[in-house]
Every structure is written in structure tokens, then in C-alpha cells.
Design a protein around this motif. Structure first.
Motif, PDB file in Angstrom:
ATOM      1  N   THR A  32       0.746  -1.170   0.092  1.00 25.13           N
ATOM      2  CA  THR A  32      -0.126  -0.059   0.123  1.00 25.13           C
ATOM      3  C   THR A  32       0.791   1.335  -0.038  1.00 25.13           C
ATOM      4  N   MET A  33       2.272   1.123   0.129  1.00 26.86           N
ATOM      5  CA  MET A  33       3.058   2.222   0.367  1.00 26.86           C
ATOM      6  C   MET A  33       3.646   2.508  -1.162  1.00 26.86           C
ATOM      7  N   PRO A  34       4.073   3.514  -1.483  1.00 21.66           N
ATOM      8  CA  PRO A  34       4.880   4.013  -2.681  1.00 21.66           C
ATOM      9  C   PRO A  34       6.220   3.439  -2.526  1.00 21.66           C
ATOM     10  N   LEU A  35       6.389   1.931  -2.672  1.00 22.53           N
ATOM     11  CA  LEU A  35       7.764   1.565  -2.661  1.00 22.53           C
ATOM     12  C   LEU A  35       7.886   0.609  -3.874  1.00 22.53           C
ATOM     13  N   ARG A  36       9.156   0.298  -4.301  1.00 26.15           N
ATOM     14  CA  ARG A  36       9.268  -0.359  -5.294  1.00 26.15           C
ATOM     15  C   ARG A  36       9.286  -1.838  -4.652  1.00 26.15           C
ATOM     16  N   ALA A  37       8.547  -2.746  -5.460  1.00 27.79           N
ATOM     17  CA  ALA A  37       8.764  -4.395  -4.973  1.00 27.79           C
ATOM     18  C   ALA A  37      10.213  -4.410  -4.636  1.00 27.79           C
ATOM     19  N   ASP A  38      10.852  -4.394  -5.453  1.00 23.99           N
ATOM     20  CA  ASP A  38      12.466  -4.721  -5.261  1.00 23.99           C
ATOM     21  C   ASP A  38      13.031  -4.273  -3.947  1.00 23.99           C
ATOM     22  N   ALA A  39      12.503  -3.186  -3.565  1.00 25.70           N
ATOM     23  CA  ALA A  39      13.131  -2.535  -2.289  1.00 25.70           C
ATOM     24  C   ALA A  39      12.875  -3.410  -1.258  1.00 25.70           C
ATOM     25  N   VAL A  40      11.867  -4.083  -0.927  1.00 27.75           N
ATOM     26  CA  VAL A  40      11.756  -5.100   0.181  1.00 27.75           C
ATOM     27  C   VAL A  40      12.750  -6.108   0.146  1.00 27.75           C
ATOM     28  N   LEU A  41      12.813  -6.681  -1.197  1.00 30.34           N
ATOM     29  CA  LEU A  41      13.862  -7.571  -1.125  1.00 30.34           C
ATOM     30  C   LEU A  41      15.100  -7.210  -1.002  1.00 30.34           C
ATOM     31  N   THR A  42      15.675  -6.048  -1.634  1.00 30.52           N
ATOM     32  CA  THR A  42      16.843  -5.500  -1.531  1.00 30.52           C
ATOM     33  C   THR A  42      17.202  -5.246   0.000  1.00 30.52           C
ATOM     34  N   GLY A  43      16.096  -4.708   0.668  1.00 26.64           N
ATOM     35  CA  GLY A  43      16.414  -4.402   2.130  1.00 26.64           C
ATOM     36  C   GLY A  43      16.919  -5.637   2.915  1.00 26.64           C
ATOM     37  N   HIS A  44      16.066  -6.732   2.592  1.00 24.97           N
ATOM     38  CA  HIS A  44      16.426  -7.998   3.174  1.00 24.97           C
ATOM     39  C   HIS A  44      17.893  -8.573   2.966  1.00 24.97           C
ATOM     40  N   VAL A  45      18.263  -8.389   1.492  1.00 24.93           N
ATOM     41  CA  VAL A  45      19.327  -8.957   1.253  1.00 24.93           C
ATOM     42  C   VAL A  45      20.733  -8.107   1.910  1.00 24.93           C
ATOM     43  N   VAL A  46      20.306  -6.636   1.834  1.00 24.51           N
ATOM     44  CA  VAL A  46      21.426  -5.885   2.318  1.00 24.51           C
ATOM     45  C   VAL A  46      21.589  -6.102   3.856  1.00 24.51           C
ATOM     46  N   ALA A  47      20.488  -6.363   4.476  1.00 21.22           N
ATOM     47  CA  ALA A  47      20.650  -6.485   5.969  1.00 21.22           C
ATOM     48  C   ALA A  47      21.525  -7.782   6.363  1.00 21.22           C
ATOM     49  N   SER A  48      21.181  -8.978   5.609  1.00 21.73           N
ATOM     50  CA  SER A  48      21.989 -10.173   5.584  1.00 21.73           C
ATOM     51  C   SER A  48      23.476 -10.009   5.139  1.00 21.73           C
ATOM     52  N   LEU A  49      23.353  -9.210   4.396  1.00 16.75           N
ATOM     53  CA  LEU A  49      25.127  -8.882   3.703  1.00 16.75           C
ATOM     54  C   LEU A  49      25.922  -8.385   4.653  1.00 16.75           C
ATOM     55  N   LEU A  50      25.143  -7.387   5.588  1.00 19.99           N
ATOM     56  CA  LEU A  50      25.936  -6.799   6.750  1.00 19.99           C
ATOM     57  C   LEU A  50      26.165  -7.951   7.690  1.00 19.99           C
ATOM     58  N   ARG A  51      25.304  -8.482   8.110  1.00 18.41           N
ATOM     59  CA  ARG A  51      25.422  -9.627   9.116  1.00 18.41           C
ATOM     60  C   ARG A  51      26.311 -10.655   8.559  1.00 18.41           C
ATOM     61  N   ASN A  52      26.525 -10.926   7.509  1.00 19.69           N
ATOM     62  CA  ASN A  52      27.415 -11.943   7.006  1.00 19.69           C
ATOM     63  C   ASN A  52      28.739 -11.324   6.984  1.00 19.69           C
TER      64      ASN A  52
END
Length: 172
Positions: free
Chosen positions: A11-31
Motif C-alpha cells: 500500500t506504500m509507494p515502494l518499489r517491490a524490489d526494495a523490500v527484497l533488496t532491504g532483506h538482502v542488504v541486512a543479511s549482507l551486513l550480518r554476514n
């Protein structure tokens, strides 16, 4: 995809890819932090690399690219799977690739029928590049192959993951 947060994001003005990218970047930083801890422990227990500062920076960049690639690939696999258990099962198969590489033993010590597989899969040039950079040996064309493998897999995984995410988000 199983919680209401995805509905909220739609419902928010976000690109669908942004959610996936956010998850990936958070995981990247943890790793990356976990990898730094492992390298630190290795140095504490006796690993003595001969790398220069530049070699360390190249090694860090290659490791970060590899982690990003694997993270995107596992995210796409997770989206393709029907359940968390299925995602674990599919991803589990990929965890065996390092055993079919030069990470643990030299390629020449493997059976002849296995050597072409080991030489022509993505993990071997990554391992050989990191080993050469940290230990000061010649790198040949391994870093180029490592980067090409990572970029190829990353592009495929990112496109596939974005497509799957949009497809699954649209179904709800």
C-alpha cells in the motif's frame, strides 16, 4: 510473504524490489561481520597472511561480492520455495559446492573424473583468488573468473528474485 507487513508495503509507494533488496542488504551486513569475526579468530589462532593493504581490500571486496551473490540467490530460492522448510531443502544442496572445489584439497588430488567439475564451478576461482591474495601468490585469471561468476549469478538471482517477489505479492 507470510505476514501482514508485505500487505502494508504494497500500500506504500515502494518499489517491490526494495523490500527484497532491504532483506538482502541486512543479511549482507550480518554476514560480513560474521566473516570478519572468523578471519579475526583465524589470525588469533595462527593464520599469518602475507597480504598487503591493497590485497586485503581486494579480498574484502571479493568476499562481499560473493556474500551478496549467495544472499540474493538464497533469497530467490526462498521465494521460489513453497515453505520455509522447502527453502531450507533447496538451499541445503548449494552448501555442498565448497566441498566440490579447491577449498579443502588441491584439484589435482581429486579423481580425474571430478577434476573438470571442480575446475569449472564458481567456488573454485573464488577460493583460489582469496587464497592467492591473502598468501601473496600469483593470482593469474582467477579473480576475473571469480568476479564474472559472481556477477552472472547475482544478475540471474536478482532478476529471478524480483520477478518472484512481484508475482507472489500480486497474488495476495
Amino acid at each position: 510473504m507470510r505476514t501482514g507487513i508485505i500487505d502494508r508495503f504494497r500500500t506504500m509507494p515502494l518499489r517491490a524490489d526494495a523490500v527484497l533488496t532491504g532483506h538482502v542488504v541486512a543479511s549482507l551486513l550480518r554476514n560480513i561481520v560474521a566473516t570478519a569475526v572468523v578471519i579475526g579468530v583465524g589470525v588469533l589462532v595462527g593464520f599469518r597472511p602475507t597480504a598487503t593493504f591493497g590485497d586485503w581490500m581486494l579480498t574484502a571486496a571479493l568476499i562481499a561480492l560473493y556474500i551478496l551473490t549467495i544472499t540474493y540467490l538464497f533469497a530467490a530460492i526462498g521465494l521460489a520455495a513453497g515453505s520455509p522448510e522447502g527453502a531450507n531443502g533447496y538451499g541445503f544442496v548449494l552448501l555442498f559446492l565448497p566441498y566440490l572445489s579447491s577449498a579443502f584439497v588441491p584439484v589435482v588430488s581429486m579423481p580425474e573424473w571430478l577434476q573438470p567439475v571442480v575446475e569449472h564451478q564458481p567456488i573454485t576461482p573464488i577460493v583460489e583468488s582469496i587464497r592467492a591474495l591473502l598468501m601473496g601468490t600469483s593470482v593469474d585469471s582467477e579473480p576475473i573468473l571469480a568476479v564474472l561468476w559472481c556477477v552472472l549469478i547475482l544478475v540471474i538471482a536478482a532478476v529471478w528474485g524480483a520477478w518472484l517477489f512481484r508475482r507472489k505479492a500480486a497474488r495476495r
